[in-house]
Motif scaffolding. Structure first.
Motif, short mmCIF file in Angstrom:
data_model
loop_
_atom_site.label_atom_id
_atom_site.label_comp_id
_atom_site.label_asym_id
_atom_site.label_seq_id
_atom_site.Cartn_x
_atom_site.Cartn_y
_atom_site.Cartn_z
N ILE A 188 0.73 -1.25 0.06
CA ILE A 188 0.01 -0.03 0.20
C ILE A 188 0.85 1.51 0.18
N LEU A 189 1.85 1.11 0.69
CA LEU A 189 2.77 2.34 0.84
C LEU A 189 3.62 2.87 -0.32
N SER A 190 4.02 1.61 -0.99
CA SER A 190 4.73 1.82 -2.16
C SER A 190 3.85 2.66 -3.29
N ASN A 191 2.61 2.24 -3.25
CA ASN A 191 1.55 2.89 -4.35
C ASN A 191 1.25 4.48 -4.00
N GLU A 192 1.72 4.82 -2.80
CA GLU A 192 1.21 6.22 -2.31
C GLU A 192 2.46 7.17 -2.26
N ILE A 193 3.54 6.84 -2.34
CA ILE A 193 4.84 7.72 -2.15
C ILE A 193 5.89 7.04 -3.12
N ASP A 194 6.70 8.15 -3.52
CA ASP A 194 8.02 7.80 -4.37
C ASP A 194 9.43 7.81 -3.50
N TYR A 195 9.36 7.96 -2.45
CA TYR A 195 10.40 8.19 -1.32
C TYR A 195 11.05 6.85 -1.22
N PRO A 196 12.37 6.61 -1.01
CA PRO A 196 12.90 5.35 -0.89
C PRO A 196 12.38 4.66 0.37
N LEU A 197 12.13 3.37 0.47
CA LEU A 197 11.54 2.60 1.38
C LEU A 197 12.60 1.79 2.00
N HIS A 198 12.78 1.76 3.56
CA HIS A 198 13.53 1.04 4.26
C HIS A 198 12.87 -0.11 4.64
N LEU A 199 13.04 -1.46 4.44
CA LEU A 199 12.60 -2.41 4.75
C LEU A 199 13.03 -3.48 5.98
N GLY A 200 12.02 -3.92 6.78
CA GLY A 200 12.53 -4.79 8.16
C GLY A 200 11.23 -5.43 8.56
N ILE A 201 11.47 -6.51 9.17
CA ILE A 201 10.63 -7.20 10.06
C ILE A 201 10.76 -6.95 11.45
#
Length: 349
Positions: A188-201
């Motif tokens: 969902i987030l990826s479709n809302e913004i074009d800022y780099p995303l930091h992934l983690g669990i």
């Protein structure tokens, strides 16, 4: 797989987003106020391949260690700050490369503006980090519980605060401990913004169970083309986080870190001490910085064919083994000579 193109952000000397490689992060578990211990741990992380490192900054004493820590390390340093805007200001004054803070949690407009103004002046990225365990009360009430949509709304709320002051040097993360929940949230987030995303669990677990959970979670999100930097969160030595992150990226073909090692699971046809051989070869391969695929197979009948995609490999027989290259047999050697001969050929390639 095709990655979503996000904005390029510079964290010290490391760039994320755009066409840049997915960067590996970790976080120190030392007391930041002990600069010497923190530097020593970061050096170990650097040696393993960590590219960005984060430290906890709970008070001014920790802030004052930043200058000394920066002098002793090579990779960019990130300050993890909660609630106190003065810590963010001091960390930036002392040369931090990025701050992790949620603008909505550091006080009134004047304080928020002070932090963003300094970040803008020094071109320091702000990582907005939303956690499922601390979602705002009004969003929990709005959605009835903690939900992916609620977390995304929280992240966007904080993003808008920064954007309000005409700053877009932003990285965003949304952490949860549930894998399917995290996948849905990042989608969902990826479709809302074009800022780099930091992934983690987050709260993934110990070195063993946490590595598996992180591999499934982070790997699944990456396979969707989402993500620009990753941090594996483990209860243990942070060096293990970097090792796991490298294997996740290698397994998806997103990064190459020296030799890719593969071995068969063994079966009743195996007539050599394959487990011992595989472990020794894997350890030796970690010392060799070459972009090769090396295979250790247990069956001389099927091994070379099953591992034909390997650049070089061995397949065991009864007291002997075959050395093969791209599925073609090169030579037959005694079992005790398998490892030395294999390593010799690897070094010659």
């Amino acid at each position: 797989m095709k990655r979503k193109q996000t904005r390029e952000i510079a964290i010290g000397s490391v760039k994320i987003g755009g066409d840049n490689p997915i960067a590996i992060q970790s976080m120190c578990n030392t007391d930041t106020r002990d600069a010497k211990a923190t530097i020593e741990q970061i050096k170990r992380l650097e040696e393993e391949g960590c590219e960005i490192v984060r430290i906890a900054v709970p008070d001014m004493e920790a802030c004052n260690s930043i200058k000394e820590i920066k002098k002793g390390i090579k990779i960019p340093l990130v300050a993890d700050i909660h609630f106190d805007y003065r810590l963010a200001l001091k960390a930036m004054e002392n040369g931090i490369d990025k701050i992790r803070i949620n603008p909505g949690n550091i006080g009134n407009e004047e304080r928020i503006k002070a932090v963003i103004d300094m970040a803008k002046e020094r071109n320091i990225p702000i990582r907005i980090g939303v956690n499922s365990g601390s979602l705002e009360k009004d969003l929990v009430e709005k959605y009835g519980e903690v939900t992916p949509k609620g977390l995304v709304e929280s992240a966007l709320r904080h993003v808008k605060i920064v954007e309000k002051y005409d700053y877009n040097n932003i990285v965003v993360s949304i952490k949860a401990s549930n894998v399917p929940f995290s996948m849905q949230t990042y989608s969902i987030l990826s479709n809302e913004i074009d800022y780099p995303l930091h992934l983690g669990i987050t709260e993934a677990g110990t070195v063993w169970s946490g590595a598996i959970k992180s591999a499934v979670g982070i790997g699944s999100i990456l396979s969707m083309g989402i993500g620009d930097t990753i941090r594996v969160s483990l209860t243990g030595d942070p060096v293990e986080e970097v090792k796991t992150a490298k294997e996740i990226l290698k397994s998806l073909g997103l990064r190459r870190f020296g030799i890719e090692f593969v071995s068969c699971p063994t079966c009743g046809r195996t007539e050599v001490d394959l487990i011992s051989i595989a472990n020794k070869v894997e350890q030796e391969c970690k010392k060799i910085n070459k972009n090769l695929k090396v295979a250790v197979m247990g069956c001389a009948v099927n091994g070379p064919g099953e591992a034909r995609e390997a650049d070089i490999g061995i397949a065991g027989g009864k007291g002997y083994g075959l050395i093969f290259k791209k599925g073609e047999i090169l030579k037959k050697v005694p079992e005790e000579a398998l490892i030395p001969e294999l390593l010799k050929l690897i070094n010659e390639l």
